[in-house]
Structures are given as C-alpha cells and as structure tokens.
Design an enzyme around this catalytic site. Structure first.
Site, PDB file in Angstrom:
ATOM      1  N   LYS A 165      -6.813   3.171  -3.371  1.00 42.18           N
ATOM      2  CA  LYS A 165      -7.272   3.153  -1.977  1.00 42.18           C
ATOM      3  C   LYS A 165      -7.505   4.587  -1.531  1.00 42.18           C
ATOM      4  O   LYS A 165      -6.746   5.484  -1.914  1.00 42.18           O
ATOM      5  CB  LYS A 165      -6.192   2.465  -1.140  1.00 42.18           C
ATOM      6  CG  LYS A 165      -6.388   2.484   0.354  1.00 42.18           C
ATOM      7  CD  LYS A 165      -5.309   1.635   1.047  1.00 42.18           C
ATOM      8  CE  LYS A 165      -5.262   1.890   2.547  1.00 42.18           C
ATOM      9  NZ  LYS A 165      -4.183   1.180   3.231  1.00 42.18           N
ATOM     10  N   LYS A 223     -10.279   0.218  -2.608  1.00 40.62           N
ATOM     11  CA  LYS A 223     -10.232  -0.055  -1.167  1.00 40.62           C
ATOM     12  C   LYS A 223     -10.488   1.217  -0.376  1.00 40.62           C
ATOM     13  O   LYS A 223      -9.611   2.058  -0.245  1.00 40.62           O
ATOM     14  CB  LYS A 223      -8.865  -0.630  -0.800  1.00 40.62           C
ATOM     15  CG  LYS A 223      -8.679  -0.820   0.715  1.00 40.62           C
ATOM     16  CD  LYS A 223      -7.327  -1.426   1.050  1.00 40.62           C
ATOM     17  CE  LYS A 223      -7.064  -1.387   2.566  1.00 40.62           C
ATOM     18  NZ  LYS A 223      -5.712  -1.828   2.925  1.00 40.62           N
ATOM     19  N   ASP A 254       0.856  -1.179   0.000  1.00 43.06           N
ATOM     20  CA  ASP A 254       0.000   0.000   0.000  1.00 43.06           C
ATOM     21  C   ASP A 254       0.897   1.235   0.000  1.00 43.06           C
ATOM     22  O   ASP A 254       1.483   1.580   1.029  1.00 43.06           O
ATOM     23  CB  ASP A 254      -0.908   0.027   1.245  1.00 43.06           C
ATOM     24  CG  ASP A 254      -1.994  -1.042   1.182  1.00 43.06           C
ATOM     25  OD1 ASP A 254      -1.782  -2.053   0.486  1.00 43.06           O
ATOM     26  OD2 ASP A 254      -3.046  -0.861   1.822  1.00 43.06           O
TER      27      ASP A 254
END
Lengths: 293, 380
Positions: free
Chosen positions: B280, B316, B212
């Site tokens: 995300k 996400k 991430d």
C-alpha cells in the site's frame, strides 16, 4: 516610422473559480457585430465547463454567503470602481457588440457602474426592508430575514450585453448567492471582458463564474443540474426548443429550483430595478428566540 | 490509441525475453543512428527503440534468484539484492503514468469502471475524532452506498483504527464487506516491536479481516533492511487467528517519505519477500500521498514478483484519490501495467473516503442524464 504595427488580438476566455481557462472543448466560435462583421472569437463553452463552474460556485458559497452584508457591499462597490476606471474600453466593447453609437454605449456603461453602486448599497439594507420582527403569541422574539438561496444559474439577457448583465448578476450576488452566468450568445464579449473587472475587485474566486457558448448546448444542463438552487431565465429563448423558457422550466422542476421567468420582451434595463430580483433569489429565515422567564 | 497498442506489443517480447541489458540499448542506439542508411525492418526497429526507452520502466527481473530464502538470509544479502534492483527512470515513469492518465473512458466503459472502482474502495475513516457512531454510519454507507439504487456495488472493506474494529464488525454483521484495521503504531510506526505486535494482535482478536501495517521508514532509510523485513515477518505471524486462518496483511510503504522511486521499488520487494499480501502506498497522513508514478512502480514490482516467484500480491494506493477521474486513471494504470488479473477487489484496492461520493454522483449522472450534487449523497 512607416512600419505597420502588428495587431495584438485578445483571446477571450471563460472565468471559472477566479481563473481564466479556455473552454474544455478547446473550441471557439466567431462573434460578429450587428452587421455581421467579425469581432473576435469567444470560447465555445460546453456542459463540462458549466459543471466545473457549478463546482467552483458551490465551493465559494459558504464564504460569500457567510461574509457580512457590509463586506459584500464593499466588494460590490469595488466592482463599480474598477468598472469606472475602464469605462472607455467598455464603451468600445458595448458599442461594437450592440451596434449602438459611442455616446449611447458610454451612457450604458455609466448606468452599469451606477447599478453596481446601487446594489452595493442594498446588501446591508435588504433585511430591513424585506425582513421584520413578527408579533407572536408567546414569550418569544420572532424575526424573519432574507437569506441567500445558494448557487444561482443566470442566463444573461441577449441584447443588453453589459447593463443587462449587471442588472441580472448584481442582485444575485448582493444577497450572498454565488452565480454561474451564461453570457449572451450573440454579444458575449463585454461580459467576458467584465470578468477581468471582477478578477481585480476583491470578489472571491468562484462567486461569479462567466461562460460563453451556445444557449441550447449549455442552458439545459444548468437548468437540470441538481446542485444549482435557482435559475434566472432572462436570456432564455421564447421560441420552442431545448433552450425555451418552457423546456428549461420543466428541466428545472426536477430538484424544485427557484425559477425567475423572463418578461415576454427584454425590458428596458435603464429603468429603476426595484428589489424584486434580489428577493427572487432569497429564502425567508425565521428565528424564534425565547424572552423573559 | 494506435501508438499505445504498438508500445504495449513492442514491450512484451522484451519482457518475456528477460532483462534488457545496457548493451542491448547501446547497440539499438547504433541501429538508431544508422536507421536512415540501413534497410532496418520497421517493426523490429520500433520494438527495440521502445524497449530501450522504457527499459527502466518495464524491466523484468529474470535474473531474480531462484531461492528467495537466500537473498533474505542475511542483512548483507538483502542489501545486495535490493540495491541490485534496476534503477527507475524517473522521467520515463512519470511520463508513462501521465500518458496513461489521458485515456478517455466513456459511456458503458465508464459505467463499468465506476462500479469496479466502488467495489475496490477501502472506505476509510482514520481521524482522532472517530467515534463508534461515525464508524456505524460509515458501515451503513458501505452496506447501502446508494439507497436509491439497490444495484450499486458495495465497497470492499471498511478501514478503521484497531479500537473501532469490533464496532465495525458488529455493524457489518455477516455482509461481505471486510473490516481492515491499521496497526503497528499507525501512522508513524514509531513504537517498540512488542507494542506494534500487541496492536496487531488486538485488532485481529477484535475480528479484523485485514491488517494495514506501516513499515519502519527510519530503519528502511538508514539501510537496516533486515530489521524492516523481520518486523513484517513478525507482524505477519501476529495476523494468524486461532482457527488457522489469518488476516490479510497490507504493508504501507509510506512512499511520500521514501523520497525516490528506487526506494519505492526496493521497499516493495522487501515487503513482498517478507510475506505481504498487499503493498500500500501511503497512510494519508503525510504531505505526499498516492501518486500515479509511484503506483506504477509498485504495480511493476508485483507483476515482476509474480513472474519470478509465482505468488500474486495486491496493490493499494491510498490518500488523495478524490474524484472519479483519479480512480479511472488508476484502473487504466493497473490494466496496462500489471494486467487484468489485478483488476479485481481481491488484488487492487483504493484507500479513500470522499471518492465514494464522487463515484456515486457520477453514477447518478450516467443513470439520469443530469449532473448530480452533494445534496444527494451522504455527508461523511
């Protein structure tokens, strides 16, 4: 001025987490006096309102149970002060709800005020009466104190709408528990109005949560709720059914809640309450402390 | 419900036809004005009206250039493309997200949604105070979310800081739970590129299945899109493992710092063009975390991107998703915006820590018929 003034009717609401929401169901039910004349609509609380109230009570629990007993006493005394200032209003509410004369209603409100004062005095004295230093065979100081149980569900008495409510609610919160109270189904209005007193009395939001609604629809959910630590069945039904004392006790057994059984007949709430109700919702904590070398 | 169905069917023909031009809306406006006088065919009329109302929200980019290489060829081309993306109707996006949030999901559908949401969770612990012990206990929870109910699905991944990846890998063993690691000077992203790449490489070397990364918001907000793009490309390259596989790359846009929905759309496209596998929303470390409208905008971006390029990207939302109700709102949003293809843990994740306990409590409630409490789930 011969014009008639328009009536300003009050919308009674629930009291959850220090706020006054309507029931999540959006529904109300008609409340009548003892002669079946309409008084007002009360919110028809549901299991989801009860769930929200338990969440609010759980959230308020660490702060309230962790407050000093002296501080809780001050707050409870403040409730008495606020109620005293509105005794006329509550005399009207109680008179309408219970179908008693005004003088009798006023006496009942006064008794409720006095009861709050009485419990306010007990908050920092209960430990001395119910706790104590235990003689043990060893170099330890050993003492036992009563501590709050947790979140307590209270089914308020069905007849005595304010004095009865006070007599079951005050002992629960005096020791540091937080409460979810289901008001009397037949006479909920004084209890709902009493929430306004609590809201201005320094009682932290969530310490007392007041619901109104059908006993049979809400009580079983409170009794079975896994996050409720104890239940006072003062207002439970004595006839068979889901809201009967027996069925509620069975539902409460699942997570081993403390259960306070009601008397067969609603007691005379003006009598000296004693410390029984406070001790019903406390746990004994014993501390061993080493002394000497 | 009926109205909703109508809207969806009304929108689709438009999406397939391509971008709604302003001219179309203007002419529909004229139809609107004459509606009383002219015998307009009702359904077609409604379709046009809804298409116009949601034009900005649902616009499909058929005008997307056939050659993604071209738009990313230079700073100028990239800027031209990103600023050419249609603007977002803020009110429209927020009201659509709010409207989808009112769906009532009960009984069997709720049980399905709860299990799906559990399987989509990236169970996260990103605290300065994280210890190997805490990561191990989180892994134990991922392996057995509810020991009293062996049928409970497992979350998709554990999300930790790079130095704890190896610990998480050890604790999870061969179980089908991924280890995701934040990297690139998370959460601020304020470090030199080589340091960020070393951060990524160490996480990948420790065995992270997913990375991430955070984008450089400073560069993005000052218009240096090419720099952001190049950084993502470089991180993507650093995700490669010696065995030829590569860690999945999730690109954190930190939408709370991008300030407008237009920027969220631009950042989404930028990340997707640069090779992100997932986009995300947030780090969870700033005031505003994932919100429904922001997620709506990002879901539209991945939907449009697939239509334009054929490549599917995951989404996400992370941060601030705490209750079952929140999670179900996101699932509805996915289904209604991107479609069922995204309704799997491979394409949609929920970054959360306390959400899992609430889902488990709701699961108890459905199984036993009584409300559960925090005493019956772990303390994280």
């Amino acid at each position: 001025m011969s014009e008639t003034r328009l009536a300003v009717n009050k919308t009674y609401k629930l009291y959850i987490g220090g706020a006054f929401p309507r029931s999540e169901s959006g529904r109300v039910y008609a409340v009548t006096d003892t002669k079946d004349r309409p008084l007002a609509n009360a919110p028809r609380g549901t299991r989801k309102d009860a769930r929200d109230a338990v969440v609010a009570a759980r959230k308020a629990y660490p702060g309230w149970s962790g407050a000093t007993a002296f501080n809780r006493g001050q707050v409870l005394y403040r409730v008495a002060e606020m109620l005293e200032g509105r005794r006329e209003q509550f005399a009207d509410e109680v008179s309408a709800a219970e179908g008693v004369g005004r003088n009798k209603a006023l006496a009942s409100v006064d008794a409720a005020v006095d009861r709050w004062v009485w419990y306010a005095g007990w908050t920092d004295k209960l430990a001395q009466v119910a706790g104590g230093a235990n003689p043990v065979a060893g170099p330890y100081a050993n003492w036992t104190t009563p501590e709050a149980t947790g979140v307590v569900a209270v089914l308020a008495p069905r007849k005595s709408s304010l004095l009865g409510l006070t007599s079951v609610l005050a002992p629960v919160v005096a020791t540091g528990n937080t409460a979810v109270v289901l008001a009397s189904e037949q006479a909920p209005l004084p209890a709902l109005a009493f929430a306004e007193v609590l809201a201005v009395s320094d009682v932290p939001g969530g310490v007392v949560n007041l619901l109104s609604g059908p006993l049979a629809e809400v009580a079983p959910w409170l009794a079975a709720h896994q996050d409720v630590n104890a239940i006072d069945l003062a207002g439970a039904s004595h006839t068979a059914g889901v809201a009967s004392v027996r069925d509620l006790e069975i539902a409460a057994a699942d997570n081993l809640k403390r259960v306070l059984r009601p008397e067969a007949k609603e007691p005379d709430w003006t009598a000296d309450p004693g410390v029984g109700r406070m001790l019903a919702f406390t746990e004994a904590r014993t501390v061993w402390h080493p002394t000497g070398n | 419900m009926k109205q909703e169905t109508l809207r969806v069917t009304a929108i689709h023909p438009v999406s397939q036809r391509g971008q709604v031009k302003t001219g179309d809306c203007a002419s529909t406006g004229a139809v609107d004005a004459r509606a009383g006088a002219l015998p307009v065919e009702r359904e077609g009329y409604l379709a046009r009206r809804y298409a116009c109302r949601y034009a900005h929200v649902v616009t499909m980019l058929s005008a997307f250039p056939a050659d993604p290489v071209e738009v990313t060829s230079s700073e100028a081309a990239l800027t031209r493309f990103l600023h050419g993306l249609p603007g977002i109707d803020k009110v429209g996006a927020e009201s659509r997200a709010a409207m989808l949030g009112t769906r009532s999901i009960k009984k069997d559908a709720k049980a399905f949604a709860i299990d799906l949401a559990i399987s989509m969770i990236d169970l996260t612990t990103l605290e300065g105070a994280d210890t190997p012990g805490k990561v191990r206990s989180l892994c134990a929870k991922a392996l057995h979310p509810d020991p009293s109910e062996p049928g409970t699905p497992r979350p998709a991944a554990i999300c930790v800081y790079p130095d704890l990846v190896a610990e998480a890998k050890r604790a999870l063993g061969a179980a089908p739970v991924n280890v995701a690691s934040v990297a690139t000077a998370f959460p601020s992203g304020r470090a030199a590129l080589d340091i960020k790449l070393a951060d990524v490489a160490s996480a990948v070397a420790a065995g992270a299945d997913e990375i991430d990364m955070v984008i450089d918001r400073g560069a993005f907000l000052s218009g240096r899109y090419r720099q952001v793009f190049d950084e993502i490309v470089a991180v993507k390259a650093a995700c490669a493992r010696p065995d030829g596989e590569a860690a999945h790359l999730k690109v954190i846009l930190e939408t709370g710092e991008l300030s407008t929905y237009d920027n969220v759309r631009r950042a989404s496209w930028l990340a997707m063009l640069a090779g992100a596998d997932f986009i995300k929303t947030s780090t969870g470390k700033v005031g505003t975390n994932a919100t429904l409208p922001v997620t709506l905008v990002m879901l539209e971006a991945v939907r449009d991107f697939r239509a334009a390029t054929g490549r599917q990207i995951g989404v996400k939302p992370a941060g601030g998703i705490r209750t079952t109700k929140d999670a179900m709102k996101y699932l509805v949003l996915v289904n209604e915006t991107a479609g069922q293809d995204w309704l799997t843990p491979d394409w949609f994740r929920l970054g959360a820590s306390s959400l899992l306990n609430d889902l488990l409590m709701q699961r108890h409630k459905l199984a036993t018929g009584r409300y559960s409490g925090p005493d019956y789930v772990t303390v994280d």
